[in-house]
Design a protein around this motif. Sequence first.
Motif, PDB file in Angstrom:
ATOM      1  N   ILE A 108       0.858  -1.187   0.000  1.00  0.00           N
ATOM      2  CA  ILE A 108       0.000   0.000   0.000  1.00  0.00           C
ATOM      3  C   ILE A 108       0.892   1.234   0.000  1.00  0.00           C
ATOM      4  CG2 ILE A 108      -1.811   1.275   1.212  1.00  0.00           C
ATOM      5  CD1 ILE A 108      -2.772  -1.393   2.346  1.00  0.00           C
ATOM      6  N   SER A 109       0.925   1.926  -1.131  1.00  0.00           N
ATOM      7  CA  SER A 109       1.723   3.140  -1.268  1.00  0.00           C
ATOM      8  C   SER A 109       0.817   4.342  -1.046  1.00  0.00           C
ATOM      9  CB  SER A 109       2.350   3.207  -2.659  1.00  0.00           C
ATOM     10  OG  SER A 109       3.127   4.384  -2.803  1.00  0.00           O
ATOM     11  N   GLY A 110       1.112   5.110  -0.001  1.00  0.00           N
ATOM     12  CA  GLY A 110       0.237   6.194   0.409  1.00  0.00           C
ATOM     13  C   GLY A 110      -0.538   5.815   1.653  1.00  0.00           C
ATOM     14  N   ALA A 111       0.066   4.992   2.496  1.00  0.00           N
ATOM     15  CA  ALA A 111      -0.636   4.435   3.658  1.00  0.00           C
ATOM     16  C   ALA A 111      -0.916   5.470   4.734  1.00  0.00           C
ATOM     17  CB  ALA A 111       0.184   3.289   4.260  1.00  0.00           C
ATOM     18  N   ARG A 130      -1.049 -10.149   3.934  1.00  0.00           N
ATOM     19  CA  ARG A 130       0.200  -9.629   4.482  1.00  0.00           C
ATOM     20  C   ARG A 130       0.340  -8.203   3.946  1.00  0.00           C
ATOM     21  NH1 ARG A 130       6.284 -11.097   2.331  1.00  0.00           N
ATOM     22  NH2 ARG A 130       7.450  -9.891   3.897  1.00  0.00           N
ATOM     23  N   VAL A 131       0.461  -7.228   4.835  1.00  0.00           N
ATOM     24  CA  VAL A 131       0.457  -5.826   4.430  1.00  0.00           C
ATOM     25  C   VAL A 131       1.852  -5.229   4.554  1.00  0.00           C
ATOM     26  CG1 VAL A 131      -0.494  -3.534   4.871  1.00  0.00           C
ATOM     27  CG2 VAL A 131      -1.947  -5.565   5.142  1.00  0.00           C
ATOM     28  N   ILE A 132       2.325  -4.661   3.456  1.00  0.00           N
ATOM     29  CA  ILE A 132       3.521  -3.820   3.440  1.00  0.00           C
ATOM     30  C   ILE A 132       3.046  -2.410   3.128  1.00  0.00           C
ATOM     31  CG2 ILE A 132       5.753  -3.355   2.371  1.00  0.00           C
ATOM     32  CD1 ILE A 132       5.891  -6.284   1.545  1.00  0.00           C
ATOM     33  N   ALA A 133       3.443  -1.438   3.941  1.00  0.00           N
ATOM     34  CA  ALA A 133       2.933  -0.078   3.785  1.00  0.00           C
ATOM     35  C   ALA A 133       4.063   0.930   3.807  1.00  0.00           C
ATOM     36  CB  ALA A 133       1.933   0.234   4.896  1.00  0.00           C
ATOM     37  N   THR A 134       3.848   2.030   3.095  1.00  0.00           N
ATOM     38  CA  THR A 134       4.869   3.077   3.053  1.00  0.00           C
ATOM     39  C   THR A 134       4.673   4.044   4.221  1.00  0.00           C
ATOM     40  OG1 THR A 134       3.493   4.456   1.599  1.00  0.00           O
ATOM     41  CG2 THR A 134       5.073   2.981   0.546  1.00  0.00           C
ATOM     42  N   ALA A 135       5.765   4.356   4.914  1.00  0.00           N
ATOM     43  CA  ALA A 135       5.739   5.330   6.010  1.00  0.00           C
ATOM     44  C   ALA A 135       7.176   5.668   6.388  1.00  0.00           C
ATOM     45  CB  ALA A 135       4.999   4.782   7.219  1.00  0.00           C
ATOM     46  N   ARG A 136       7.427   6.916   6.635  1.00  0.00           N
ATOM     47  CA  ARG A 136       8.746   7.317   7.130  1.00  0.00           C
ATOM     48  C   ARG A 136       8.869   6.939   8.598  1.00  0.00           C
ATOM     49  NH1 ARG A 136      11.347  11.013   3.717  1.00  0.00           N
ATOM     50  NH2 ARG A 136      10.021  11.963   2.117  1.00  0.00           N
ATOM     51  N   PRO A 137      10.104   6.696   9.071  1.00  0.00           N
ATOM     52  CA  PRO A 137      10.298   6.407  10.500  1.00  0.00           C
ATOM     53  C   PRO A 137       9.805   7.568  11.357  1.00  0.00           C
ATOM     54  CG  PRO A 137      12.271   5.874   9.234  1.00  0.00           C
ATOM     55  CD  PRO A 137      11.365   6.616   8.305  1.00  0.00           C
ATOM     56  N   GLY A 138       9.296   7.253  12.542  1.00  0.00           N
ATOM     57  CA  GLY A 138       8.819   8.295  13.429  1.00  0.00           C
ATOM     58  C   GLY A 138       7.305   8.350  13.468  1.00  0.00           C
ATOM     59  N   ALA A 139       6.756   9.565  13.341  1.00  0.00           N
ATOM     60  CA  ALA A 139       5.308   9.756  13.488  1.00  0.00           C
ATOM     61  C   ALA A 139       4.526   8.983  12.435  1.00  0.00           C
ATOM     62  CB  ALA A 139       4.981  11.243  13.415  1.00  0.00           C
ATOM     63  N   ALA A 151      -3.394  22.836   6.466  1.00  0.00           N
ATOM     64  CA  ALA A 151      -2.856  21.670   7.163  1.00  0.00           C
ATOM     65  C   ALA A 151      -2.827  20.459   6.255  1.00  0.00           C
ATOM     66  CB  ALA A 151      -3.684  21.376   8.416  1.00  0.00           C
ATOM     67  N   PHE A 152      -3.866  20.299   5.433  1.00  0.00           N
ATOM     68  CA  PHE A 152      -3.904  19.174   4.494  1.00  0.00           C
ATOM     69  C   PHE A 152      -2.744  19.284   3.508  1.00  0.00           C
ATOM     70  CE2 PHE A 152      -5.135  16.617   0.936  1.00  0.00           C
ATOM     71  CZ  PHE A 152      -5.939  15.610   1.438  1.00  0.00           C
ATOM     72  N   ARG A 153      -2.521  20.486   2.974  1.00  0.00           N
ATOM     73  CA  ARG A 153      -1.408  20.676   2.025  1.00  0.00           C
ATOM     74  C   ARG A 153      -0.068  20.353   2.667  1.00  0.00           C
ATOM     75  NH1 ARG A 153      -4.127  25.669   1.156  1.00  0.00           N
ATOM     76  NH2 ARG A 153      -5.423  25.652  -0.733  1.00  0.00           N
ATOM     77  N   ALA A 154       0.037  20.616   3.966  1.00  0.00           N
ATOM     78  CA  ALA A 154       1.310  20.389   4.674  1.00  0.00           C
ATOM     79  C   ALA A 154       1.552  18.918   4.955  1.00  0.00           C
ATOM     80  CB  ALA A 154       1.331  21.171   5.980  1.00  0.00           C
ATOM     81  N   GLY A 155       0.516  18.070   4.770  1.00  0.00           N
ATOM     82  CA  GLY A 155       0.723  16.636   4.901  1.00  0.00           C
ATOM     83  C   GLY A 155       0.273  16.042   6.215  1.00  0.00           C
ATOM     84  N   THR A 156      -0.839  16.496   6.755  1.00  0.00           N
ATOM     85  CA  THR A 156      -1.376  15.915   7.983  1.00  0.00           C
ATOM     86  C   THR A 156      -1.678  14.426   7.765  1.00  0.00           C
ATOM     87  OG1 THR A 156      -2.335  18.001   8.678  1.00  0.00           O
ATOM     88  CG2 THR A 156      -3.248  16.006   9.655  1.00  0.00           C
ATOM     89  N   LEU A 157      -1.388  13.611   8.761  1.00  0.00           N
ATOM     90  CA  LEU A 157      -1.668  12.182   8.677  1.00  0.00           C
ATOM     91  C   LEU A 157      -3.170  11.928   8.735  1.00  0.00           C
ATOM     92  CD1 LEU A 157       1.061  10.899  11.157  1.00  0.00           C
ATOM     93  CD2 LEU A 157       1.203  10.994   8.676  1.00  0.00           C
TER      94      LEU A 157
END
Length: 316
Positions: A150-153, A171-180, A302-308
């Motif tokens: 899932i790209s854009g998780a 089995r789920v593999i998802a994209t996410a940076r380390p941290g938040a 906030a949406f443009r800034a990339g809120t989770l």
Amino acid sequence: MRAVMLNSVPADPALADLPVPRPEAGEVLVKVTASAVNGFDLAVAAGYLQQMMEHRFPLVVGKDFAGTVEALGEGAEGFTVGQPVFGVVMKPFLGPGSLAEYVTVSAGYGIAPLPQGLAAAAAGALGLAGTAALDSLDAVAPAEGETVLISGATGGVGALAVQLAAARGARVIATARPGAEADFVTGLTAAEVELVDHGGDLSAQVRALAPAGVDAVLHLAGDGAELAGLLRGGGRLASTLGLTQDAVQDAVQGAAVTVHTVMADPNARTLSELAARVAAGALRVPVTATYPLEQAPEAFAAFRAGTLGKIAITCS
């Protein structure tokens, strides 16, 4: 009524006072309790849809809604005044939107009853993202034990898709940076979610986890061709970003993969299925921030800034 509107595009949405709309034949007037910000809304404000859909100004932005039926147009069936409802504004033109105190919608499409156990605040952020997630997952139809990338998780659609895929036993593999980002994604479900950092060498990370390739990909963000190249032979990819079969031929190097271009279809059956899952506690709407209607411009920023996850708007 208060509404978040545009007098032209491209422009920044602004709060204004507009007349309460009247439901036409076959429509219901909904008093909106909650809504949400979607990528579609930003695309409208940026003027990206000028050549794709008719724009009627003043144009009220917003697709998702939850609230109560305020009035019925002539011939509108299936709903009663005072009934709690939710859904997605699905008119063939842009103009009436849900970031307002009232919105008119078709009684036959894009609306469903709000079941007990589903709060309006969650329902107001569920319709569009939930439908896109479920439709994408249905398109690739992962069997239990198959691997789904899932790209854009971290977005609204992706966060719901992670939960829906895990519930199917994939089995789920998802994209996410380390941290938040990583904490957010792994906290979506009790099932194990394996993470890859989309800021690094994505292909190498995925290949390390699935050397033979993944069975399915949900393309909700990122380079679709690169993602298609990570599929095994016979793999399936669903794209909400317009990716086509022809666009991935070089990347898949002749492998037999199938690309599904997905347009969210918020029919009553799909909306009711999603609502039932949330009401039963089997699916969580990933609202991470809530703004009142008068602060909608800040919500867009906030949406443009990339809120989770999802940004919700309380409208009344």
